[in-house]
Structure formats: C-alpha cells, structure tokens
Write a protein that holds these residues in place. Sequence first.
Motif, short mmCIF file in Angstrom:
data_model
loop_
_atom_site.label_atom_id
_atom_site.label_comp_id
_atom_site.label_asym_id
_atom_site.label_seq_id
_atom_site.Cartn_x
_atom_site.Cartn_y
_atom_site.Cartn_z
N LYS A 147 -5.49 5.59 -2.22
CA LYS A 147 -4.90 4.28 -1.93
C LYS A 147 -5.45 3.22 -2.87
O LYS A 147 -4.71 2.35 -3.33
CB LYS A 147 -5.16 3.90 -0.47
CG LYS A 147 -4.47 2.64 -0.03
CD LYS A 147 -2.97 2.64 -0.25
CE LYS A 147 -2.22 3.36 0.83
NZ LYS A 147 -0.75 3.20 0.69
N GLU B 8 -3.59 3.68 -6.10
CA GLU B 8 -2.23 3.16 -5.97
C GLU B 8 -2.22 1.64 -6.05
O GLU B 8 -1.38 1.04 -6.73
CB GLU B 8 -1.61 3.61 -4.65
CG GLU B 8 -1.31 5.08 -4.59
CD GLU B 8 -0.90 5.54 -3.19
OE1 GLU B 8 -0.82 4.70 -2.26
OE2 GLU B 8 -0.65 6.76 -3.03
N PRO C 287 3.72 7.71 -7.39
CA PRO C 287 2.78 8.55 -6.64
C PRO C 287 2.21 9.69 -7.50
O PRO C 287 1.04 10.04 -7.37
CB PRO C 287 3.63 9.10 -5.50
CG PRO C 287 4.72 8.10 -5.31
CD PRO C 287 5.00 7.57 -6.70
N ALA D 167 -0.57 8.24 -9.62
CA ALA D 167 -1.77 8.04 -8.80
C ALA D 167 -2.46 9.37 -8.54
O ALA D 167 -3.68 9.48 -8.63
CB ALA D 167 -1.41 7.35 -7.49
#
Length: 122
Positions: A57, A60, A71, A74
């Motif tokens: 997270k 991201e 995604p 990341a």
Amino acid sequence: MTVLNNMPRCVVFDLDGTLVDTGPDLTAATNHILSLAGRPPVTITEVRDMVGLGARKLIERGLAHTGGGTPEQAESLLKPFLDYYAANVCETPNPFPELNRPWPSFRKRASSSASAPTSRRS
C-alpha cells in the motif's frame, strides 16, 4: 500469589513505527523504489501520510503521489522495497521519547520480550 505469577511469559511488540521511529528508513526505501521507477523522491512528511496497511500500500501510494501506477508496477517494486528496507532498517534509530519512561521498569519485570516488524504485510 506474587506479582510475577500474573505477568505474561512473553510480550511481543511491533518495532517499526511503534517503538522506534522508522520514518526516515521508510522514506529511504520508498525513494529507492521510486528512483527505480524513474520517479521523483518524496519527503518524510509525505511518507508519514502514506504509511498504513503494509508495504504494498505504501508503494501504491508513493506511485500515485508521483504520477500514478498500476497494480502490476506496485507488485514489481515490492521485493526491491522489502530488500532495501530489510538491509537498511534502523539506520537512523530513534526510539520514541515516550518509550524511555516505562521500558526500563518493564524490562526488569518481564521474563522475556521480543519485537516483530510488520512491514511485510501485503
């Protein structure tokens, strides 16, 4: 019954961000992967606002803050982030000042203790 009978056998603490201010280390790791992605660095204040819910997270959020990302991007940066962070965690260790008050007393009474980082959460 003595007080020691009521003490837990072991207490485990979350190290990074709870006992020790690892903001500088998280900032360095975030800037490392942002540089791999060709992105500009972020400040420690920006990283502190991005922290929460694990390393993926944070990545991201770092990508979003510096122009966006997928995604998949990341995910591809997760291992480099974790490797860098593991190799450099507590390079600038700063225990939170509040820790100095109860910690010595606790250490005298506890039978054992441990710390466990949680940054691998994904």
